[in-house]
Design a protein around this motif. Structure first.
Motif, PDB file in Angstrom:
ATOM      1  N   ASP A  92       1.044  -1.728   0.109  1.00 50.40           N
ATOM      2  CA  ASP A  92       0.223   0.143   0.225  1.00 50.40           C
ATOM      3  C   ASP A  92       0.939   0.840  -0.230  1.00 50.40           C
ATOM      4  OD1 ASP A  92      -2.413  -1.857   0.324  1.00 50.40           O
ATOM      5  OD2 ASP A  92      -2.788  -1.916   2.089  1.00 50.40           O
ATOM      6  N   GLN A  93       2.406   1.653   0.580  1.00 51.91           N
ATOM      7  CA  GLN A  93       2.784   2.024   1.604  1.00 51.91           C
ATOM      8  C   GLN A  93       3.169   2.391  -0.272  1.00 51.91           C
ATOM      9  OE1 GLN A  93       0.211   4.091   2.589  1.00 51.91           O
ATOM     10  NE2 GLN A  93       2.389   4.162   4.243  1.00 51.91           N
ATOM     11  N   GLY A  94       3.943   1.435  -0.786  1.00 53.14           N
ATOM     12  CA  GLY A  94       5.535   2.129  -1.950  1.00 53.14           C
ATOM     13  C   GLY A  94       6.454   1.457  -1.253  1.00 53.14           C
ATOM     14  N   ALA A  95       6.431   0.407   0.149  1.00 52.70           N
ATOM     15  CA  ALA A  95       7.380   0.607   1.005  1.00 52.70           C
ATOM     16  C   ALA A  95       8.664  -0.545  -0.074  1.00 52.70           C
ATOM     17  CB  ALA A  95       7.610   0.114   2.319  1.00 52.70           C
ATOM     18  N   HIS A  96       9.391  -0.744   0.734  1.00 50.78           N
ATOM     19  CA  HIS A  96       9.850  -2.063  -0.446  1.00 50.78           C
ATOM     20  C   HIS A  96       9.835  -3.472   1.190  1.00 50.78           C
ATOM     21  CE1 HIS A  96      11.810  -0.423  -3.370  1.00 50.78           C
ATOM     22  NE2 HIS A  96      12.579   0.791  -2.705  1.00 50.78           N
ATOM     23  N   TYR A  97       9.940  -4.630   0.658  1.00 53.17           N
ATOM     24  CA  TYR A  97       9.300  -5.385   1.991  1.00 53.17           C
ATOM     25  C   TYR A  97      10.112  -7.144   1.604  1.00 53.17           C
ATOM     26  CZ  TYR A  97       6.505  -9.040   3.749  1.00 53.17           C
ATOM     27  OH  TYR A  97       6.302 -10.621   4.913  1.00 53.17           O
ATOM     28  N   LEU A  98      10.343  -7.227   3.155  1.00 60.25           N
ATOM     29  CA  LEU A  98      11.868  -8.550   3.059  1.00 60.25           C
ATOM     30  C   LEU A  98      10.875  -9.551   3.992  1.00 60.25           C
ATOM     31  CD1 LEU A  98      15.109  -6.884   3.113  1.00 60.25           C
ATOM     32  CD2 LEU A  98      14.474  -8.810   1.612  1.00 60.25           C
ATOM     33  N   GLN A 111       2.275 -13.204  -4.390  1.00 55.45           N
ATOM     34  CA  GLN A 111       2.362 -13.007  -5.367  1.00 55.45           C
ATOM     35  C   GLN A 111       0.788 -12.514  -5.792  1.00 55.45           C
ATOM     36  OE1 GLN A 111       4.013 -17.247  -6.512  1.00 55.45           O
ATOM     37  NE2 GLN A 111       5.294 -15.817  -7.502  1.00 55.45           N
ATOM     38  N   ASP A 112      -0.211 -13.908  -5.535  1.00 56.84           N
ATOM     39  CA  ASP A 112      -1.915 -13.032  -5.480  1.00 56.84           C
ATOM     40  C   ASP A 112      -2.045 -11.698  -5.679  1.00 56.84           C
ATOM     41  OD1 ASP A 112      -1.547 -15.730  -6.922  1.00 56.84           O
ATOM     42  OD2 ASP A 112      -2.312 -16.612  -5.443  1.00 56.84           O
ATOM     43  N   ARG A 113      -1.837 -11.681  -4.144  1.00 60.77           N
ATOM     44  CA  ARG A 113      -2.729 -10.208  -3.551  1.00 60.77           C
ATOM     45  C   ARG A 113      -1.870  -9.105  -4.318  1.00 60.77           C
ATOM     46  NH1 ARG A 113      -4.083 -12.063   2.680  1.00 60.77           N
ATOM     47  NH2 ARG A 113      -5.223 -14.150   2.161  1.00 60.77           N
ATOM     48  N   HIS A 114       0.004  -9.359  -4.768  1.00 62.64           N
ATOM     49  CA  HIS A 114       0.478  -8.191  -4.089  1.00 62.64           C
ATOM     50  C   HIS A 114       1.304  -7.495  -5.038  1.00 62.64           C
ATOM     51  CE1 HIS A 114      -1.240  -8.454  -0.691  1.00 62.64           C
ATOM     52  NE2 HIS A 114      -0.194  -8.829   0.471  1.00 62.64           N
ATOM     53  N   ASP A 115       1.741  -8.518  -6.480  1.00 62.64           N
ATOM     54  CA  ASP A 115       2.281  -8.383  -7.272  1.00 62.64           C
ATOM     55  C   ASP A 115       2.298  -7.408  -8.175  1.00 62.64           C
ATOM     56  OD1 ASP A 115       4.577  -9.184  -8.735  1.00 62.64           O
ATOM     57  OD2 ASP A 115       3.551  -9.170 -10.039  1.00 62.64           O
ATOM     58  N   THR A 116       0.726  -6.826  -8.511  1.00 67.19           N
ATOM     59  CA  THR A 116       0.064  -6.196  -9.341  1.00 67.19           C
ATOM     60  C   THR A 116       0.082  -4.499  -8.602  1.00 67.19           C
ATOM     61  OG1 THR A 116      -0.967  -7.121 -10.665  1.00 67.19           O
ATOM     62  CG2 THR A 116      -1.525  -5.119 -10.586  1.00 67.19           C
ATOM     63  N   GLN A 117      -0.575  -4.452  -6.798  1.00 63.39           N
ATOM     64  CA  GLN A 117      -0.362  -3.550  -6.484  1.00 63.39           C
ATOM     65  C   GLN A 117       1.345  -3.221  -6.545  1.00 63.39           C
ATOM     66  OE1 GLN A 117      -1.110  -3.473  -2.451  1.00 63.39           O
ATOM     67  NE2 GLN A 117      -1.997  -1.180  -2.337  1.00 63.39           N
ATOM     68  N   ALA A 118       2.315  -3.703  -6.014  1.00 60.68           N
ATOM     69  CA  ALA A 118       3.828  -3.315  -5.803  1.00 60.68           C
ATOM     70  C   ALA A 118       4.233  -2.901  -6.955  1.00 60.68           C
ATOM     71  CB  ALA A 118       4.914  -4.570  -5.242  1.00 60.68           C
ATOM     72  N   ARG A 119       3.886  -3.645  -8.275  1.00 63.71           N
ATOM     73  CA  ARG A 119       4.637  -2.642  -9.217  1.00 63.71           C
ATOM     74  C   ARG A 119       4.112  -1.588  -9.462  1.00 63.71           C
ATOM     75  NH1 ARG A 119       7.449  -7.152 -12.640  1.00 63.71           N
ATOM     76  NH2 ARG A 119       6.634  -9.252 -11.945  1.00 63.71           N
ATOM     77  N   ARG A 120       2.960  -1.220  -9.079  1.00 66.62           N
ATOM     78  CA  ARG A 120       2.433   0.182  -9.554  1.00 66.62           C
ATOM     79  C   ARG A 120       2.755   0.921  -8.315  1.00 66.62           C
ATOM     80  NH1 ARG A 120      -2.453  -1.456  -8.470  1.00 66.62           N
ATOM     81  NH2 ARG A 120      -3.072  -0.915  -6.643  1.00 66.62           N
ATOM     82  N   THR A 121       3.050   0.666  -6.502  1.00 67.65           N
ATOM     83  CA  THR A 121       3.303   1.773  -5.977  1.00 67.65           C
ATOM     84  C   THR A 121       5.215   1.809  -5.902  1.00 67.65           C
ATOM     85  OG1 THR A 121       3.239  -0.516  -3.921  1.00 67.65           O
ATOM     86  CG2 THR A 121       1.202   1.105  -4.511  1.00 67.65           C
TER      87      THR A 121
END
Length: 367
Positions: A92-98, A111-121
């Motif tokens: 949501d925030q456009g923060a990197h994640y580990l 992968q299913d929930r966040h890949d598209t949104q992460a690419r956008r943010t």
């Protein structure tokens, strides 16, 4: 501009090791947890670090930890139970994640929930960025490179050099993941598609340091990403040989636990038993960790089953290795050095050459 690195779960065993690894790199991360007293105490014990409060069940509190370009490192698990909000907050925030998960089902959901949104943010999300499962990616990618264009299958085995001494060398988090995994399906890449099998349904032998060691069918995120990077792969299978003394009994154990978990009240009874067998919080100390080294092997074959390449990757204790890998990747992400956004593998995020050099610097060596 360099992003802030926040370690969520810094009051726990893996989180504290990650903070210490970051500080060895000259980085002073923000420590975060849900208990005000424990989080403040950890911040002081670890060098007077800034601290913030957040709860794994409160999405807004997790969003407040990070902004665009920051890095959220989380060690709070079991991830499929309590890890989803942290991933959502980063996307949501456009923060990197580990994270330090070993749960492939959780990674599939990311992968299913966040890949598209992460690419956008603009968020680069790197789940399972520790001994689970960076060494397998490294060994597998090098084996494919060495084996050439006719590589069609890849078998990856995870081993420990040294003794786990009946579980004394494992953290509570690892024991919990291993115990829960006995009744969960294993995902593998078979005939160009993802399929599920019973954990430890098959046992395979690998040659390690001149002797034969057995490993049972296990879970690994390599099956989710390597075929995307190398479309010629028809199969990718992961095995675990941490427990050689019982590896040939594991098919019977997992068959039993799988059956029990499907019976009325069986899952609840199994959860009760497992909760009593995972032990106390914490993990092996420095001396105990020094007793073991991580050893991962990848075997690449052609369509006829001929071995084209065999690659071994050996490094420090799985816990030291996980902490150092997350610290290195967190630093890279904070400086904007990932190749792309989205839910990515280690090699997709950094490239094989960069990953190989970084792993060598922390003692994870390819042969």
């Amino acid at each position: 501009m360099t992003g802030t690195i926040v370690v969520f779960g810094a009051t726990g065993y893996a989180g504290e090791l990650a903070v210490e690894a970051l500080m060895r790199r000259g980085i002073r991360p923000v420590v975060a947890g849900h208990s005000a007293a424990r989080t403040q105490a950890a911040a002081q014990r670890l060098g007077g670090l800034e601290h913030r409060l957040a709860d794994a069940t409160d999405l807004d509190s997790l969003r407040a930890l990070v902004a665009a370009g920051d890095v959220l490192i989380t060690t709070v698990g079991p991830f499929d139970h309590v890890g989803h909000n942290a991933a959502q907050a980063a996307a949501d925030q456009g923060a990197h994640y580990l994270d330090s998960t070993g749960e492939v089902g959780f990674v599939r959901t990311l992968q299913d929930r966040h890949d598209t949104q992460a690419r956008r943010t603009g968020a680069t999300m790197l789940p399972a960025f520790g001994n689970d499962y960076v060494p397998g990616f490294l060994a597998g990618a090098v084996a494919i490179q060495r084996g050439g264009t006719t590589v069609r299958s890849l078998d990856i085995g995870y081993f420990i050099d040294g003794s786990l001494r009946g579980g004394k060398g494992l953290s509570k988090g690892t024991r919990t993941t291993v115990a829960e995994g006995l009744s969960l399906p294993v995902t593998l890449w078979h005939n160009h598609t993802l399929v599920d099998r019973r954990a430890a349904a098959t046992v395979r032998s690998f040659r390690i340091d001149g002797r034969t060691r057995t490993a049972a069918l296990a879970t690994g995120t390599e099956v989710l990403f390597l075929p995307r990077e190398h479309p010629q792969l028809a199969s990718v299978t992961v095995y675990n040989g941490w427990f050689p003394e019982i590896s040939r009994l594991l098919p019977l154990v997992t068959a039993l636990t799988t059956t029990v978990s499907q019976l009325p009240l069986g899952a609840r009874a199994l959860d009760t038993v497992l909760s009593r067998t995972t032990g106390e919080p914490g993990g092996p100390d420095t001396a105990e960790r020094a007793r073991t080294r991580a050893h991962t092997v990848a075997v690449a074959k052609d369509a006829g089953g001929t071995v084209l390449a065999e690659v071994h990757v050996v490094g420090p204790s799985v816990y030291d290795l996980t902490a150092e890998l997350m610290a290195w990747a967190g630093d890279e992400l904070a400086h904007g050095r990932a190749a792309a956004a989205g839910v990515l593998s280690p090699t997709e995020a950094f490239g094989l050459d960069t990953l190989t050099r970084a792993c060598a610097d922390i003692g994870l060596v390819v042969s």
